[in-house]
Design a protein around this motif. Structure first.
Motif, PDB file in Angstrom:
ATOM      1  N   UNK A   1       0.813  -1.162   0.085  1.00  0.00           N
ATOM      2  CA  UNK A   1      -0.009  -0.004   0.156  1.00  0.00           C
ATOM      3  C   UNK A   1       0.736   1.213  -0.260  1.00  0.00           C
ATOM      4  N   UNK A   2       2.103   1.247   0.669  1.00  0.00           N
ATOM      5  CA  UNK A   2       2.906   2.451   0.676  1.00  0.00           C
ATOM      6  C   UNK A   2       3.532   2.678  -0.591  1.00  0.00           C
ATOM      7  N   UNK A   3       3.864   1.824  -1.518  1.00  0.00           N
ATOM      8  CA  UNK A   3       4.537   2.045  -2.737  1.00  0.00           C
ATOM      9  C   UNK A   3       4.140   3.152  -3.706  1.00  0.00           C
TER      10      UNK A   3
ATOM     11  N   UNK B   1       0.433   7.690  -4.966  1.00  0.00           N
ATOM     12  CA  UNK B   1       0.442   6.511  -4.453  1.00  0.00           C
ATOM     13  C   UNK B   1      -0.565   5.726  -5.547  1.00  0.00           C
ATOM     14  N   UNK B   2      -0.679   4.336  -5.436  1.00  0.00           N
ATOM     15  CA  UNK B   2      -1.214   3.601  -6.604  1.00  0.00           C
ATOM     16  C   UNK B   2      -3.009   3.948  -6.752  1.00  0.00           C
ATOM     17  N   UNK B   3      -3.335   4.332  -5.654  1.00  0.00           N
ATOM     18  CA  UNK B   3      -4.612   4.690  -5.738  1.00  0.00           C
ATOM     19  C   UNK B   3      -5.282   6.055  -6.174  1.00  0.00           C
ATOM     20  N   UNK B   4      -3.813   6.868  -6.464  1.00  0.00           N
ATOM     21  CA  UNK B   4      -4.078   8.145  -7.249  1.00  0.00           C
ATOM     22  C   UNK B   4      -3.985   8.342  -8.486  1.00  0.00           C
ATOM     23  N   UNK B   5      -2.974   7.223  -8.926  1.00  0.00           N
ATOM     24  CA  UNK B   5      -2.524   7.318 -10.507  1.00  0.00           C
ATOM     25  C   UNK B   5      -3.641   7.612 -11.302  1.00  0.00           C
ATOM     26  N   UNK B   6      -4.881   6.921 -11.316  1.00  0.00           N
ATOM     27  CA  UNK B   6      -5.895   7.020 -12.381  1.00  0.00           C
ATOM     28  C   UNK B   6      -6.368   8.475 -12.318  1.00  0.00           C
TER      29      UNK B   6
END
Length: 152
Positions: free
Chosen positions: A4-6, A114-119
């Motif tokens: 999650x923190x990647x 963060x991965x969740x913010x990429x899109x």
């Protein structure tokens, strides 16, 4: 797959029919930047200089300039004023301008998301780079529809 923190990065490339020096001014001149992004823009385009882009009255992007190579490259930190996920300074954007044929290849790399913010940032940059492209090519993209509504 990822913890999650990647952090991830996103990349976008767009060809714009204008000279690099014309395009460069759209990142450093507040009167030009505000025509493709935001409602109110404050810029100090120098190393360590701050910027503030008020997108719609509630979403405010902030950061500082890290590297400026005239007509070639701009690196700035990026974040949102009230965001816990992407606070100011938590991510970095690099804009590279490369002369090509009769125009400029603009390469955007947004690091440390963060991965969740990429899109959501992918959507955002797709929207804004299209506006920048038409503006730099001499068209008028009109009022940014996003500047009149909250994104989050």
């Amino acid at each position: 797959m990822n913890q999650t923190n990647s952090s991830d990065k996103l990349m976008k490339e767009i060809f714009i029919e204008c000279r690099p020096e014309t395009l460069f001014s759209f990142f450093t001149d507040p009167d030009k930047l505000v025509r493709w992004m935001g409602r109110h823009v404050l810029l100090e385009p120098s190393i360590g200089g701050k910027y503030r882009i008020d997108v719609n009255g509630s979403d405010i992007a902030m950061g500082e300039y890290k590297e400026i190579v005239p007509n070639e490259k701009i690196v700035m930190t990026w974040g949102w004023e009230k965001s816990k996920l992407v606070p100011p300074g938590s991510s970095t954007i690099e804009f590279k301008l490369t002369p090509k044929d009769n125009g400029t290849l603009l390469m955007l790399t947004h690091y440390d998301l963060t991965e969740s913010e990429v899109s959501s940032h992918q959507q955002g940059w797709t929207h804004y780079m299209a506006r920048l492209q038409s503006l730099a090519q001499g068209q008028d993209p009109g009022v940014d529809p996003w500047s009149v509504q909250a994104m989050h």
